[in-house]
Design an enzyme around this catalytic site. Structure first.
Site, short mmCIF file in Angstrom:
data_model
loop_
_atom_site.label_atom_id
_atom_site.label_comp_id
_atom_site.label_asym_id
_atom_site.label_seq_id
_atom_site.Cartn_x
_atom_site.Cartn_y
_atom_site.Cartn_z
N ASP A 8 17.67 9.10 25.22
CA ASP A 8 17.45 7.70 24.86
C ASP A 8 16.71 7.05 26.03
O ASP A 8 16.34 7.74 27.00
CB ASP A 8 18.81 7.02 24.59
CG ASP A 8 18.66 5.77 23.73
OD1 ASP A 8 17.53 5.34 23.43
OD2 ASP A 8 19.71 5.19 23.35
N HIS A 60 14.75 7.35 21.06
CA HIS A 60 14.77 5.89 21.23
C HIS A 60 13.77 5.23 20.28
O HIS A 60 12.64 5.70 20.12
CB HIS A 60 14.42 5.52 22.67
CG HIS A 60 14.15 4.06 22.85
ND1 HIS A 60 15.15 3.12 22.84
CD2 HIS A 60 12.99 3.38 22.98
CE1 HIS A 60 14.61 1.91 22.99
NE2 HIS A 60 13.30 2.04 23.05
N HIS A 104 23.11 4.74 27.05
CA HIS A 104 23.65 3.42 27.40
C HIS A 104 25.02 3.25 26.76
O HIS A 104 25.36 3.99 25.83
CB HIS A 104 22.70 2.32 26.89
CG HIS A 104 22.44 2.46 25.42
ND1 HIS A 104 23.31 1.97 24.47
CD2 HIS A 104 21.44 3.09 24.76
CE1 HIS A 104 22.84 2.29 23.28
NE2 HIS A 104 21.72 2.98 23.41
N HIS A 116 24.53 -1.53 23.54
CA HIS A 116 24.52 -1.80 22.09
C HIS A 116 25.01 -0.54 21.39
O HIS A 116 25.13 0.53 22.01
CB HIS A 116 23.11 -2.18 21.59
CG HIS A 116 22.09 -1.10 21.74
ND1 HIS A 116 21.47 -0.81 22.93
CD2 HIS A 116 21.58 -0.21 20.84
CE1 HIS A 116 20.62 0.19 22.76
NE2 HIS A 116 20.66 0.58 21.50
ZN LIG Z 1 17.42 3.38 22.76
#
Ligand SMILES: [Zn+2]
Length: 275
Positions: A8, A60, A104, A116
């Protein structure tokens, strides 16, 4: 040994803002090069530890961020979207290990840089059998269903901690420490790469101590949406139940079907217009 890498962008070295992960922005060009830098460090690490095959899923946004000619030539690159298994496209029982680069933390995490869960605009939280999961957990469970252990993660401190709650012995490379959602103390990219290479190599050398991360079946999925209108629409999915204003509940026989359920709910809620 055959290794799977899901990559990502929000957890890549020095990235702290949406503009840096958005192809419509000039800044993005620089940061996709940092992305390939973190990736190649992980590939070098696993090659050093004896990997013979490496498959990388660019995961991503529209999933075609990595400049292909700059990716280490040992890797086969999966790019583009849509695709059924999203960030885990191509995972199957032929792999010995799964690694996660540039990840993340889940939505709402304190000091979680760009935190998120799949879609920040749509999803407030996803619970699998009562446990809230971010993208790492949701993806590691899919690898686990295929019998593949999750052994390494890089990103900010928050995501490494999140991963350790599910896979306590996962090797982590912390490349930045969140100050807020949009600020972090960052390692120099060159140092971050050395750390990623070292930890990825260490993880694969220690493969024997890892077990696949599995969730129990049947699987209960609870999803809380950003708005009640989104839940109104997602609750139309056959057999979904409404739990409260923003939450639906679905039960599936097996994890891959539950994963599809989460995807479908996001896909139907995404176009909802608030008025
Ligand atoms: Zn991402």
């Amino acid at each position: 040994m055959k290794v799977y890498i899901s990559i990502d962008m929000e957890g890549i070295s020095s990235i702290v803002d949406w503009s840096q992960v958005d192809p419509r922005n000039k800044e993005y060009e620089r940061f996709r090069r940092l992305m390939v830098g973190d990736l190649n460090a992980a590939i070098e690490g696993v090659l050093e530890a004896g990997a013979e095959e490496v498959v990388v899923a660019d995961s991503h946004g529209r999933m075609s961020n990595l400049p292909p000619e700059e990716v280490h030539e040992a890797a086969v690159l999966i790019r583009g979207s849509p695709r059924p298994w999203l960030m885990m496209e191509g995972i199957d029982d032929g792999f010995d290990a799964a690694l996660y680069v540039g990840y993340h933390s889940m939505k709402g995490t304190e000091r979680g840089v760009l935190c998120h869960t799949i879609s920040g605009r749509v999803v407030d939280a996803v619970y699998i059998n009562g446990v809230e999961m971010g993208e790492f957990g949701l993806n590691a469970a899919l690898a686990g269903w295929h019998g593949v252990p999750s052994i390494f993660i890089s990103g900010d401190q928050a995501v490494v901690e999140e991963a350790r709650r599910l896979v306590p012995n996962i090797r982590g490379a912390v490349v930045k420490w969140g100050v807020s959602r949009y600020a972090a103390r960052c390692l120099h990219p060159a140092k971050a790469r050395r750390l990623i290479r070292e930890k990825a190599s260490e993880a694969l050398k220690a493969l024997d101590e890892f077990k696949p991360f599995k969730v129990e079946e049947p699987v209960e999925v609870r999803m809380r949406f950003a708005t009640s209108t989104m839940a109104d629409v997602a609750a139309l999915i056959p057999y979904a139940e409404r739990v409260d204003g923003k939450t639906i509940r679905m039960v599936f026989d097996d994890y891959p079907t539950a994963f599809r359920g989460v995807r479908t709910a996001i896909a139907v809620a995404y176009p909802v217009e608030e008025r």
